[in-house]
Write a protein that holds these residues in place. Structure first.
Motif, short mmCIF file in Angstrom:
data_model
loop_
_atom_site.label_atom_id
_atom_site.label_comp_id
_atom_site.label_asym_id
_atom_site.label_seq_id
_atom_site.Cartn_x
_atom_site.Cartn_y
_atom_site.Cartn_z
N HIS A 112 52.93 22.01 41.02
CA HIS A 112 54.04 21.55 40.17
C HIS A 112 55.25 22.46 40.30
O HIS A 112 56.39 21.98 40.40
N PHE B 244 54.55 15.93 48.35
CA PHE B 244 53.97 14.67 47.88
C PHE B 244 52.50 14.59 48.26
O PHE B 244 51.64 14.23 47.44
N ALA B 245 52.19 14.94 49.53
CA ALA B 245 50.81 14.90 49.98
C ALA B 245 49.95 15.91 49.23
O ALA B 245 48.83 15.61 48.81
N ASN C 122 50.50 17.15 46.26
CA ASN C 122 50.36 16.73 44.86
C ASN C 122 49.31 15.65 44.70
O ASN C 122 48.50 15.70 43.76
N ARG C 123 49.29 14.68 45.62
CA ARG C 123 48.27 13.63 45.54
C ARG C 123 46.87 14.20 45.76
O ARG C 123 45.91 13.77 45.12
N PHE C 124 46.75 15.17 46.65
CA PHE C 124 45.45 15.79 46.88
C PHE C 124 44.98 16.52 45.63
O PHE C 124 43.80 16.41 45.23
N GLU D 214 45.90 15.96 42.51
CA GLU D 214 45.56 14.98 41.47
C GLU D 214 44.17 14.41 41.68
O GLU D 214 43.39 14.25 40.73
N ALA D 215 43.84 14.07 42.95
CA ALA D 215 42.54 13.48 43.24
C ALA D 215 41.40 14.48 43.09
O ALA D 215 40.30 14.12 42.64
N SER D 216 41.64 15.73 43.46
CA SER D 216 40.56 16.72 43.47
C SER D 216 40.36 17.41 42.12
O SER D 216 39.26 17.87 41.81
N SER E 171 47.52 15.93 36.60
CA SER E 171 48.79 15.42 37.08
C SER E 171 49.91 16.00 36.22
O SER E 171 49.97 15.75 35.02
N GLU F 1 56.69 16.47 38.48
CA GLU F 1 57.55 17.48 39.08
C GLU F 1 58.84 17.67 38.29
O GLU F 1 59.48 18.72 38.37
#
Length: 247
Positions: free
Chosen positions: A54, A82-83, A85-87, A89-91, A95, A98
């Protein structure tokens, strides 16, 4: 984009995790060099991982390079962020928007179900798992909550709308807060009721807290008899923030 300010904020975030790991006895950190302590915290604390991503994203959002080369670098960095942050969030199940403006020393006690929107938060705030802090369903910029310094948000809580949570306030577990919470008060229930004079001093812990002028001033105000209200709302026995001191 200020790398010096980013470094200072990240240092404060990491320092909070390191301090709490030492207090909890999770690892024998006392004799390790600072870099090893931070690396250990970053490895085992999902909250620190999400916070770091973040921080980088927040700086990139506000970075406006003047040169064409700088704009290309910013675009590439935004794609990489972006990539990442998505990783995260998933792991981790965490969330953090930003565009959220969060002071140094954020502590996310546990991973899973943590949603922090484009809100404003002060220094040394603590949030638990399963929480949502964000805007209400209405349009406009004035629909986002603002949290002061050293606010503690318990597991399962929801904080939403154009409201303000004062310094050293507490949101109890599974509470739904849609109205202002005064400084050094606790909000419990769904919808939340306000219990004055019940601050977060024992819940929010960080290195150097005894030397924090803001905390000292708030603590002094809480100790003044005219501040300690006696007409607080009563709650049923067993209600409140019990069971929430796990962060």
């Amino acid at each position: 984009m200020s790398f010096s300010s980013l470094r200072a904020v990240v240092r404060a975030d990491a320092g909070r995790y390191v301090h709490l790991l030492e207090l909890d006895g999770t690892a024998a950190l006392q004799h390790e060099v600072p870099a090893v302590k931070v690396l250990r915290a970053l490895t085992i604390c999902q909250g620190l991982q999400a916070t770091l991503v973040h921080r980088v994203g927040h700086e990139l959002v506000h970075w406006q390079p003047a040169s064409a080369a700088g704009r290309v670098v910013r675009l590439a960095a935004r794609v990489l962020h972006f990539a990442a942050n998505r990783f995260v969030e998933a792991s981790t199940g965490i969330s953090v928007a930003e565009r959220a403006s969060i002071g140094p020393g954020l502590y996310i006690g546990h991973f899973g179900g943590v949603i922090i929107g484009a809100v404003t938060m002060g220094e040394n705030c603590t949030v638990s798992h399963g929480i949502t802090i964000g805007r209400s369903g209405r349009t406009g910029e004035n629909t986002r909550p603002t949290l002061g310094d050293r606010v503690w948000v318990g597991p399962g809580a929801v904080v939403t709308g154009a409201i303000h949570l004062g310094d050293d306030s507490v949101v109890g577990a599974n509470s739904v807060v849609t109205r202002d919470v005064p400084a050094r008060a606790t909000a419990v229930g769904a919808p939340a009721r306000i219990l004055p004079g019940r601050p977060s001093f024992e819940m929010v812990v960080y290195a150097g807290q005894d030397d924090d002028a803001g905390r000292a001033a708030s603590l002094a105000a809480w100790r003044r008899p005219e501040i300690r209200l006696d007409d607080a709302e009563t709650v049923p026995e067993g209600a409140g923030v019990a069971g929430a001191q796990d962060a």
